[in-house]
Design a protein around this motif. Structure first.
Motif, PDB file in Angstrom:
ATOM      1  N   ASP A 281      13.367   3.569   3.199  1.00  0.00           N
ATOM      2  CA  ASP A 281      14.745   3.499   3.713  1.00  0.00           C
ATOM      3  C   ASP A 281      14.923   4.342   4.972  1.00  0.00           C
ATOM      4  OD1 ASP A 281      15.430   1.799   1.663  1.00  0.00           O
ATOM      5  OD2 ASP A 281      16.556   3.300   0.510  1.00  0.00           O
ATOM      6  N   HIS A 282      14.142   5.409   5.088  1.00  0.00           N
ATOM      7  CA  HIS A 282      14.212   6.279   6.260  1.00  0.00           C
ATOM      8  C   HIS A 282      13.152   5.935   7.305  1.00  0.00           C
ATOM      9  CE1 HIS A 282      16.654   8.640   3.469  1.00  0.00           C
ATOM     10  NE2 HIS A 282      17.156   9.220   4.549  1.00  0.00           N
ATOM     11  N   ASP A 283      12.424   4.855   7.063  1.00  0.00           N
ATOM     12  CA  ASP A 283      11.367   4.420   7.986  1.00  0.00           C
ATOM     13  C   ASP A 283      10.318   5.496   8.242  1.00  0.00           C
ATOM     14  OD1 ASP A 283      12.418   1.820   8.343  1.00  0.00           O
ATOM     15  OD2 ASP A 283      13.830   2.569   9.850  1.00  0.00           O
ATOM     16  N   TYR A 284       9.968   6.233   7.204  1.00  0.00           N
ATOM     17  CA  TYR A 284       8.923   7.247   7.302  1.00  0.00           C
ATOM     18  C   TYR A 284       7.612   6.676   6.773  1.00  0.00           C
ATOM     19  CZ  TYR A 284      12.593  10.841   7.859  1.00  0.00           C
ATOM     20  OH  TYR A 284      13.648  11.593   8.287  1.00  0.00           O
ATOM     21  N   SER A 285       6.536   7.085   7.370  1.00  0.00           N
ATOM     22  CA  SER A 285       5.215   6.713   6.862  1.00  0.00           C
ATOM     23  C   SER A 285       4.792   7.728   5.800  1.00  0.00           C
ATOM     24  CB  SER A 285       4.194   6.710   7.999  1.00  0.00           C
ATOM     25  OG  SER A 285       3.993   8.027   8.478  1.00  0.00           O
ATOM     26  N   GLN A 286       3.814   7.346   5.013  1.00  0.00           N
ATOM     27  CA  GLN A 286       3.266   8.295   4.053  1.00  0.00           C
ATOM     28  C   GLN A 286       2.666   9.489   4.782  1.00  0.00           C
ATOM     29  OE1 GLN A 286       0.478   6.272   1.496  1.00  0.00           O
ATOM     30  NE2 GLN A 286       2.097   5.610   0.088  1.00  0.00           N
ATOM     31  N   GLN A 287       2.066   9.253   5.921  1.00  0.00           N
ATOM     32  CA  GLN A 287       1.481  10.347   6.695  1.00  0.00           C
ATOM     33  C   GLN A 287       2.547  11.336   7.146  1.00  0.00           C
ATOM     34  OE1 GLN A 287      -1.890  11.134   7.404  1.00  0.00           O
ATOM     35  NE2 GLN A 287      -0.786  13.010   7.897  1.00  0.00           N
TER      36      GLN A 287
END
Length: 90
Positions: A13-19
């Motif tokens: 939802d926050h457009d964050y990658s796992q990295q």
């Protein structure tokens, strides 16, 4: 484990990658992936960090609350003078 889905949903939802999340948590992407897959339990310190990052309560991440928003100062402990005098805090 409902929190596994919450971890994924909040991250995407926050457009964050796992990295990106792994960097914030000072861990590896591989380790964070294990949390999202339920292979390894999420440490409490990471739960707290993610709660602050996403501005949601830890209860929401854990699936114990349906309201995502953190309530600032919601846990007030009131102590009257009698408790202080009875060595409650020793």
């Amino acid at each position: 484990m409902e929190y596994i889905k919450k971890l994924y949903d909040l991250r995407t939802d926050h457009d964050y990658s796992q990295q990106h999340i792994a960097t914030i948590l000072k861990t590896t992407q591989q380790q964070y992936s294990k949390y999202e897959k339920g292979i390894q339990e999420l440490p409490i310190r990471h739960l707290i960090t993610l709660s602050k990052l996403y501005n949601v309560s830890t209860d929401y991440i854990l699936g114990l609350d349906t309201a995502p928003n953190r309530k600032e100062n919601s846990a007030h402990i009131t102590v009257n003078q009698r408790d202080k005098n009875n060595n409650f805090f020793r």
